[in-house]
Design a protein around this motif. Sequence first.
Motif, PDB file in Angstrom:
ATOM      1  N   GLY A 196       0.843  -1.219   0.026  1.00 19.01           N
ATOM      2  CA  GLY A 196      -0.021  -0.014  -0.165  1.00 19.01           C
ATOM      3  C   GLY A 196       1.051   1.322   0.089  1.00 19.01           C
ATOM      4  N   ILE A 197       0.210   2.372   0.067  1.00 18.11           N
ATOM      5  CA  ILE A 197       1.025   3.637   0.071  1.00 18.11           C
ATOM      6  C   ILE A 197       0.419   4.380   1.272  1.00 18.11           C
ATOM      7  CG2 ILE A 197       1.543   5.853  -1.054  1.00 18.11           C
ATOM      8  CD1 ILE A 197       2.663   3.544  -2.516  1.00 18.11           C
ATOM      9  N   GLY A 198       1.186   4.798   2.183  1.00 15.99           N
ATOM     10  CA  GLY A 198       1.018   5.667   3.133  1.00 15.99           C
ATOM     11  C   GLY A 198       0.455   7.034   2.931  1.00 15.99           C
ATOM     12  N   LYS A 199      -0.474   7.501   3.542  1.00 17.78           N
ATOM     13  CA  LYS A 199      -0.985   8.827   3.444  1.00 17.78           C
ATOM     14  C   LYS A 199      -0.917   9.719   4.384  1.00 17.78           C
ATOM     15  CE  LYS A 199      -4.973   8.076   0.012  1.00 17.78           C
ATOM     16  NZ  LYS A 199      -6.052   8.494  -0.260  1.00 17.78           N
ATOM     17  N   ASN A 200      -1.112   9.304   5.501  1.00 21.65           N
ATOM     18  CA  ASN A 200      -0.592  10.216   6.856  1.00 21.65           C
ATOM     19  C   ASN A 200      -0.489   9.054   8.040  1.00 21.65           C
ATOM     20  OD1 ASN A 200      -3.071   9.773   8.518  1.00 21.65           O
ATOM     21  ND2 ASN A 200      -4.140  11.257   6.855  1.00 21.65           N
ATOM     22  N   ILE A 201       0.283   9.669   9.200  1.00 20.88           N
ATOM     23  CA  ILE A 201       0.681   8.885  10.231  1.00 20.88           C
ATOM     24  C   ILE A 201       0.683   9.833  11.559  1.00 20.88           C
ATOM     25  CG2 ILE A 201       3.287   9.328   9.989  1.00 20.88           C
ATOM     26  CD1 ILE A 201       3.234   6.207  10.757  1.00 20.88           C
ATOM     27  N   GLY A 202       0.165   9.334  12.668  1.00 20.28           N
ATOM     28  CA  GLY A 202       0.340  10.035  13.805  1.00 20.28           C
ATOM     29  C   GLY A 202       0.856   9.003  15.027  1.00 20.28           C
ATOM     30  N   ALA A 203       0.922   9.348  16.290  1.00 15.41           N
ATOM     31  CA  ALA A 203       1.163   8.733  17.386  1.00 15.41           C
ATOM     32  C   ALA A 203       0.399   7.321  17.632  1.00 15.41           C
ATOM     33  CB  ALA A 203       1.085   9.471  18.678  1.00 15.41           C
ATOM     34  N   GLU A 204      -0.885   7.653  17.132  1.00 19.97           N
ATOM     35  CA  GLU A 204      -1.676   6.391  17.517  1.00 19.97           C
ATOM     36  C   GLU A 204      -2.244   5.582  16.288  1.00 19.97           C
ATOM     37  OE1 GLU A 204      -4.793   7.648  19.855  1.00 19.97           O
ATOM     38  OE2 GLU A 204      -3.675   7.133  21.587  1.00 19.97           O
ATOM     39  N   GLY A 205      -1.843   6.141  15.257  1.00 18.05           N
ATOM     40  CA  GLY A 205      -2.539   5.535  13.911  1.00 18.05           C
ATOM     41  C   GLY A 205      -1.995   5.815  12.405  1.00 18.05           C
ATOM     42  N   LEU A 206      -2.423   5.306  11.718  1.00 15.66           N
ATOM     43  CA  LEU A 206      -1.863   5.485  10.165  1.00 15.66           C
ATOM     44  C   LEU A 206      -2.972   5.363   9.129  1.00 15.66           C
ATOM     45  CD1 LEU A 206       0.339   5.117   8.031  1.00 15.66           C
ATOM     46  CD2 LEU A 206       0.081   2.565   8.375  1.00 15.66           C
ATOM     47  N   LEU A 207      -3.221   6.030   7.945  1.00 13.90           N
ATOM     48  CA  LEU A 207      -4.078   5.921   6.984  1.00 13.90           C
ATOM     49  C   LEU A 207      -3.273   5.427   5.650  1.00 13.90           C
ATOM     50  CD1 LEU A 207      -6.765   6.291   5.441  1.00 13.90           C
ATOM     51  CD2 LEU A 207      -5.898   8.665   5.077  1.00 13.90           C
ATOM     52  N   PHE A 208      -3.548   4.508   4.984  1.00 18.22           N
ATOM     53  CA  PHE A 208      -3.135   4.205   3.760  1.00 18.22           C
ATOM     54  C   PHE A 208      -4.062   3.590   2.823  1.00 18.22           C
ATOM     55  CE2 PHE A 208      -2.956   0.038   6.081  1.00 18.22           C
ATOM     56  CZ  PHE A 208      -3.281  -0.910   5.057  1.00 18.22           C
TER      57      PHE A 208
END
Length: 129
Positions: free
Chosen positions: A38-50
Amino acid sequence: MTPFQEKRKYARLDIRSKINFSIQETPDKETPKERFRGIGKNIGAEGLLFSCDKKLGEGTLLDLEILFPEKTDTIFISGEVRWCKENTSSDKNTYDIGVKFSSINKNHVLLLIKYVCGNLSVDEISSLD
């Protein structure tokens, strides 16, 4: 119409990183895990959107490998699919996947923090107050 209410506790950083992942299997499975990309879109301390071309059900447990752009370090994280939505902005069948992290290798926590914090803008940092 109710205005959008942000539920996240932490800022997110836009990323365009490669994501390799596999679905966690039960211990009685004898076949090797199938790997997906997949391709990551955004990331933070608790999660990820891909995004990826595989539809995943809510509650699916994943083993993720995040390859940050221009970095040689790879971060390994386990997480749970919180939601999966078809990406209608693409002519391909792709899905946006929201993942909440459940565990991270202790050696990779610092790498993740350094990457996220090192790439936040001044505006993003001040919005955390």
